[in-house]
Scaffold this motif. Structure first.
Motif, PDB file in Angstrom:
ATOM      1  N   TYR A   1      11.028  -3.101 -10.880  1.00 44.25           N
ATOM      2  CA  TYR A   1      10.369  -2.042 -10.118  1.00 44.25           C
ATOM      3  C   TYR A   1      11.382  -1.151  -9.410  1.00 44.25           C
ATOM      4  CZ  TYR A   1       5.921  -4.495 -10.805  1.00 44.25           C
ATOM      5  OH  TYR A   1       4.814  -5.089 -11.349  1.00 44.25           O
TER       6      TYR A   1
ATOM      7  N   ARG B   1       6.488  -3.816   6.813  1.00 46.05           N
ATOM      8  CA  ARG B   1       5.215  -4.531   6.890  1.00 46.05           C
ATOM      9  C   ARG B   1       5.408  -5.996   7.270  1.00 46.05           C
ATOM     10  NH1 ARG B   1       2.751  -5.891   0.923  1.00 46.05           N
ATOM     11  NH2 ARG B   1       4.626  -6.691  -0.081  1.00 46.05           N
TER      12      ARG B   1
ATOM     13  N   THR C   1       0.837  -1.195   0.000  1.00 45.34           N
ATOM     14  CA  THR C   1       0.000   0.000   0.000  1.00 45.34           C
ATOM     15  C   THR C   1       0.880   1.256   0.000  1.00 45.34           C
ATOM     16  OG1 THR C   1      -0.036   0.134   2.412  1.00 45.34           O
ATOM     17  CG2 THR C   1      -1.711  -1.260   1.356  1.00 45.34           C
ATOM     18  N   LYS C   2       0.247   2.410  -0.125  1.00 45.90           N
ATOM     19  CA  LYS C   2       0.998   3.659  -0.082  1.00 45.90           C
ATOM     20  C   LYS C   2       1.706   3.823   1.258  1.00 45.90           C
ATOM     21  CE  LYS C   2      -1.693   6.358  -3.420  1.00 45.90           C
ATOM     22  NZ  LYS C   2      -2.522   7.578  -3.638  1.00 45.90           N
ATOM     23  N   THR C   3       1.017   3.441   2.326  1.00 47.76           N
ATOM     24  CA  THR C   3       1.631   3.545   3.650  1.00 47.76           C
ATOM     25  C   THR C   3       2.845   2.635   3.752  1.00 47.76           C
ATOM     26  OG1 THR C   3      -0.487   4.097   4.682  1.00 47.76           O
ATOM     27  CG2 THR C   3       1.247   3.243   6.129  1.00 47.76           C
ATOM     28  N   GLU C   4       2.719   1.422   3.242  1.00 47.47           N
ATOM     29  CA  GLU C   4       3.841   0.481   3.296  1.00 47.47           C
ATOM     30  C   GLU C   4       5.007   0.954   2.433  1.00 47.47           C
ATOM     31  OE1 GLU C   4       1.127  -3.527   4.184  1.00 47.47           O
ATOM     32  OE2 GLU C   4       1.661  -2.973   2.127  1.00 47.47           O
ATOM     33  N   LEU C   5       4.705   1.541   1.304  1.00 51.23           N
ATOM     34  CA  LEU C   5       5.759   2.045   0.423  1.00 51.23           C
ATOM     35  C   LEU C   5       6.498   3.234   1.035  1.00 51.23           C
ATOM     36  CD1 LEU C   5       4.031   1.823  -3.074  1.00 51.23           C
ATOM     37  CD2 LEU C   5       6.011   0.506  -2.303  1.00 51.23           C
ATOM     38  N   ALA C   6       5.859   3.880   2.001  1.00 53.93           N
ATOM     39  CA  ALA C   6       6.501   5.017   2.663  1.00 53.93           C
ATOM     40  C   ALA C   6       7.511   4.565   3.717  1.00 53.93           C
ATOM     41  CB  ALA C   6       5.441   5.916   3.302  1.00 53.93           C
TER      42      ALA C   6
ATOM     43  N   TYR D   1      11.107  -1.766   3.050  1.00 47.89           N
ATOM     44  CA  TYR D   1      10.344  -2.904   2.537  1.00 47.89           C
ATOM     45  C   TYR D   1      10.096  -3.995   3.569  1.00 47.89           C
ATOM     46  CZ  TYR D   1      14.722  -5.543   2.055  1.00 47.89           C
ATOM     47  OH  TYR D   1      15.908  -6.207   2.318  1.00 47.89           O
TER      48      TYR D   1
END
Length: 253
Positions: free
Chosen positions: A134, A104, A93-98, A101
């Motif tokens: 990616y 989460r 999610t956006k939160t996890e990408l912030a 890695y």
């Protein structure tokens, strides 16, 4: 079951690992073995919960249709859900990408007394992320050591880490994807993206081979499990899980 361990520090090639083995007289014999192990695992899991001193993390990593859901169901269907959890890792999610890695992942590992099964895992960040570009190779390269250190932290903190690569053939995956298309009760599982990943099979196999070679460690070795046959796959993994928990000999306080 040491035959299926990728020996840490030694050369590794997926070509040397079979996707099918002949271990049982028939499917009924393999099914009987699974049921026997599952029955034994249930009270062991309860003792682990009562003891509340150690945790167990089971990592299931494999290509689409390799059997992560089926393996979980076969092995733990008799285990009370009190201390059992399944975590499925999809696109972050956006939160996890912030976050980094592993953020989460770390918050999802088992507490003491718990068993957690990862349906996919932190290894996606050196597999699909790598194959689909990616992030850059310069970002990927240090992740193998970071993951090894992360798992060492878990082990030294009381969590046993069991890692299973569910190794299937290109042909078997094709058959199982076809089943998802033609069988109404399986159609909900079909994802067109699976076909795109299938086109990248050689690249994925290279990424898996590097993953196993770089992250099969003394504290958390990889088990490369022949998975073309569902029952054999389940029986092998169930036996390893059972043996691991039995060796730990959890006790009620």
């Amino acid at each position: 079951m040491s035959d299926y361990i990728a020996a840490p520090g030694q050369s590794f090639s997926l070509k040397d690992c079979p996707t099918a083995v002949d271990l049982f007289a028939d499917k009924q014999a393999a099914e009987s073995a699974i049921k026997s192990h599952a029955k034994a695992i249930a009270p062991l899991a309860h003792r682990l919960y009562g003891e509340a001193e150690r945790g167990l993390l089971v990592v299931l990593q494999g290509m689409d249709t390799s059997g992560k859901d089926g393996t979980t169901s076969a092995i733990f269907h008799r285990t009370p859900p009190l201390n059992l959890r399944v975590a499925a890792f999809k696109a972050p999610t956006k939160t996890e990408l912030a976050h980094d890695y592993l953020w989460r992942i770390h918050k999802t590992v088992p507490a003491k007394g718990e068993i957690t099964i990862f349906n996919r895992s932190h290894y996606e960040d050196v597999l699909v992320v790598k194959v689909k570009n990616y992030v850059s190779p310069e970002v990927i390269e240090p992740r193998y050591d970071q993951i090894n250190n992360f798992e060492r932290l878990l082990v030294e903190s009381g969590t046993t880490v069991l890692k299973f690569m569910l190794h299937i053939s290109h042909e078997t995956q094709g058959e199982r994807l076809m089943d998802r298309l033609i069988k109404p009760n399986k159609r909900w599982k079909f994802n067109p993206g699976d076909l795109e990943d299938r086109k990248l099979w050689p690249q994925f196999m290279d990424a898996y081979e590097t993953m196993v070679a770089r992250t099969s460690t003394e504290h958390a070795p990889w088990h490369v499990i022949p998975s073309d046959d569902r029952k054999t796959r389940g029986a092998l993994i169930a036996a390893i899980v059972r043996e691991t928990v039995e060796d730990g000999n959890p006790q009620y306080p």
